[in-house]
Design a protein around this motif. Structure first.
Motif, PDB file in Angstrom:
ATOM      1  N   MET A 123       1.133  -0.846   0.012  1.00 49.67           N
ATOM      2  CA  MET A 123      -0.093   0.173  -0.145  1.00 49.67           C
ATOM      3  C   MET A 123       0.582   1.186   0.003  1.00 49.67           C
ATOM      4  SD  MET A 123      -2.689  -1.035   2.600  1.00 49.67           S
ATOM      5  CE  MET A 123      -3.694  -2.470   2.563  1.00 49.67           C
ATOM      6  N   SER A 124       0.300   2.136  -0.598  1.00 55.30           N
ATOM      7  CA  SER A 124       1.406   3.114  -1.071  1.00 55.30           C
ATOM      8  C   SER A 124       0.619   4.657  -0.926  1.00 55.30           C
ATOM      9  CB  SER A 124       2.199   3.449  -1.819  1.00 55.30           C
ATOM     10  OG  SER A 124       1.457   3.226  -3.208  1.00 55.30           O
ATOM     11  N   ASP A 125       0.693   5.921  -0.669  1.00 56.55           N
ATOM     12  CA  ASP A 125       0.496   7.229  -1.021  1.00 56.55           C
ATOM     13  C   ASP A 125       1.513   7.547  -2.120  1.00 56.55           C
ATOM     14  OD1 ASP A 125      -0.623   9.676  -0.728  1.00 56.55           O
ATOM     15  OD2 ASP A 125      -0.433  10.196   0.751  1.00 56.55           O
ATOM     16  N   GLU A 126       1.186   8.093  -3.442  1.00 57.49           N
ATOM     17  CA  GLU A 126       1.948   8.511  -4.004  1.00 57.49           C
ATOM     18  C   GLU A 126       1.772   9.472  -4.127  1.00 57.49           C
ATOM     19  OE1 GLU A 126       2.522   6.196  -7.141  1.00 57.49           O
ATOM     20  OE2 GLU A 126       1.514   4.619  -5.282  1.00 57.49           O
ATOM     21  N   ASN A 127       1.529  10.351  -3.414  1.00 58.36           N
ATOM     22  CA  ASN A 127       1.884  11.591  -4.036  1.00 58.36           C
ATOM     23  C   ASN A 127       2.168  12.216  -2.405  1.00 58.36           C
ATOM     24  OD1 ASN A 127       0.703  12.120  -6.733  1.00 58.36           O
ATOM     25  ND2 ASN A 127      -1.305  13.197  -5.712  1.00 58.36           N
ATOM     26  N   SER A 128       2.200  11.376  -1.511  1.00 59.67           N
ATOM     27  CA  SER A 128       2.672  12.049  -0.266  1.00 59.67           C
ATOM     28  C   SER A 128       1.251  12.723   0.883  1.00 59.67           C
ATOM     29  CB  SER A 128       4.143  12.146   0.617  1.00 59.67           C
ATOM     30  OG  SER A 128       4.932  12.494   1.130  1.00 59.67           O
ATOM     31  N   ASP A 129       2.256  14.066   0.906  1.00 60.90           N
ATOM     32  CA  ASP A 129       1.428  15.373   1.721  1.00 60.90           C
ATOM     33  C   ASP A 129       0.759  15.847   1.096  1.00 60.90           C
ATOM     34  OD1 ASP A 129       2.077  14.125   3.946  1.00 60.90           O
ATOM     35  OD2 ASP A 129       4.067  15.471   4.254  1.00 60.90           O
ATOM     36  N   LYS A 130       0.909  15.695  -0.331  1.00 65.93           N
ATOM     37  CA  LYS A 130       0.874  16.619  -1.425  1.00 65.93           C
ATOM     38  C   LYS A 130      -1.184  16.095  -1.672  1.00 65.93           C
ATOM     39  CE  LYS A 130       4.396  17.424  -3.965  1.00 65.93           C
ATOM     40  NZ  LYS A 130       6.127  15.772  -4.872  1.00 65.93           N
ATOM     41  N   LYS A 131      -2.433  17.521  -1.802  1.00 62.68           N
ATOM     42  CA  LYS A 131      -3.177  16.588  -2.635  1.00 62.68           C
ATOM     43  C   LYS A 131      -3.307  16.392  -4.163  1.00 62.68           C
ATOM     44  CE  LYS A 131      -5.748  19.188   1.583  1.00 62.68           C
ATOM     45  NZ  LYS A 131      -5.938  18.525   2.290  1.00 62.68           N
ATOM     46  N   GLY A 132      -5.014  15.037  -4.515  1.00 62.16           N
ATOM     47  CA  GLY A 132      -4.773  14.611  -5.065  1.00 62.16           C
ATOM     48  C   GLY A 132      -5.538  13.249  -5.310  1.00 62.16           C
ATOM     49  N   THR A 133      -6.749  13.057  -6.333  1.00 62.91           N
ATOM     50  CA  THR A 133      -7.214  12.698  -6.536  1.00 62.91           C
ATOM     51  C   THR A 133      -6.394  10.872  -6.931  1.00 62.91           C
ATOM     52  OG1 THR A 133      -7.711  12.473  -9.024  1.00 62.91           O
ATOM     53  CG2 THR A 133      -9.172  13.616  -7.210  1.00 62.91           C
ATOM     54  N   ASP A 134      -6.880  10.288  -6.376  1.00 67.37           N
ATOM     55  CA  ASP A 134      -6.986   8.086  -6.835  1.00 67.37           C
ATOM     56  C   ASP A 134      -5.405   8.468  -7.070  1.00 67.37           C
ATOM     57  OD1 ASP A 134      -8.875   8.166  -7.660  1.00 67.37           O
ATOM     58  OD2 ASP A 134      -8.633   7.878  -9.502  1.00 67.37           O
ATOM     59  N   ASP A 135      -4.434   9.216  -5.434  1.00 64.88           N
ATOM     60  CA  ASP A 135      -3.047   8.811  -5.018  1.00 64.88           C
ATOM     61  C   ASP A 135      -2.915   7.734  -4.430  1.00 64.88           C
ATOM     62  OD1 ASP A 135      -4.419  10.424  -2.934  1.00 64.88           O
ATOM     63  OD2 ASP A 135      -2.584  11.523  -2.566  1.00 64.88           O
ATOM     64  N   LYS A 136      -3.865   6.869  -3.607  1.00 62.04           N
ATOM     65  CA  LYS A 136      -3.607   5.825  -3.014  1.00 62.04           C
ATOM     66  C   LYS A 136      -4.051   4.371  -3.628  1.00 62.04           C
ATOM     67  CE  LYS A 136      -4.475   8.513   1.015  1.00 62.04           C
ATOM     68  NZ  LYS A 136      -4.254   9.386   0.462  1.00 62.04           N
ATOM     69  N   ARG A 137      -2.570   3.563  -3.574  1.00 66.92           N
ATOM     70  CA  ARG A 137      -2.959   3.060  -4.370  1.00 66.92           C
ATOM     71  C   ARG A 137      -2.356   1.194  -3.465  1.00 66.92           C
ATOM     72  NH1 ARG A 137       2.768   0.111  -6.677  1.00 66.92           N
ATOM     73  NH2 ARG A 137       1.965  -0.877  -8.546  1.00 66.92           N
ATOM     74  N   CYS A 138      -3.232   0.298  -4.016  1.00 65.71           N
ATOM     75  CA  CYS A 138      -2.521  -1.248  -3.246  1.00 65.71           C
ATOM     76  C   CYS A 138      -2.659  -2.145  -4.764  1.00 65.71           C
ATOM     77  CB  CYS A 138      -4.283  -1.726  -2.705  1.00 65.71           C
ATOM     78  SG  CYS A 138      -3.801  -2.961  -2.084  1.00 65.71           S
ATOM     79  N   MET A 139      -1.201  -2.872  -4.360  1.00 62.51           N
ATOM     80  CA  MET A 139      -0.738  -3.723  -5.224  1.00 62.51           C
ATOM     81  C   MET A 139      -0.951  -5.028  -4.781  1.00 62.51           C
ATOM     82  SD  MET A 139       1.385  -6.462  -6.659  1.00 62.51           S
ATOM     83  CE  MET A 139       3.448  -5.715  -5.621  1.00 62.51           C
TER      84      MET A 139
END
Length: 104
Positions: free
Chosen positions: A43-59
């Motif tokens: 699991m990761s947060d692609e944008n870290s602290d920045k705001k954004g849509t669809d930035d949570k990733r699950c593999m």
């Protein structure tokens, strides 16, 4: 089925979240538990602290006896949605792969 959950440093509350998702994944994939030897979750947060849509990733990577590992990825606005989408994709992929294995 062994479930190993890995998160990046941008995911908060990793230990509590890992315990929660471990039970969620075990329940969701219970019908495949005899075939899956290991399930790796990233699991990761692609944008870290920045705001954004669809930035949570699950593999999800399922190790199935007699088959190559089966991996799926999903991205969404929340980790819960990303995990749900990845589980749906993995169920479909497992149905297909195990169904083909049973035909032979």
């Amino acid at each position: 089925m062994i479930i190993q959950i890995n998160t990046d440093n941008n995911i908060e509350g990793r230990q509590q979240m890992a315990a929660h998702y471990e039970s969620v994944l075990a329940d969701a994939l219970s019908r495949f538990s005899s075939q899956i030897t290991r399930l790796e979750v990233h699991m990761s947060d692609e944008n870290s602290d920045k705001k954004g849509t669809d930035d949570k990733r699950c593999m999800l990577e399922a190790r199935v006896e007699g088959l190559q590992p089966i991996a799926v990825t999903a991205q969404s606005g929340t980790l819960h949605e990303a995990v749900s989408a990845a589980v749906s994709k993995l169920k479909h992929a497992l149905d297909s792969a195990i169904g083909k294995l049973k035909q032979y």
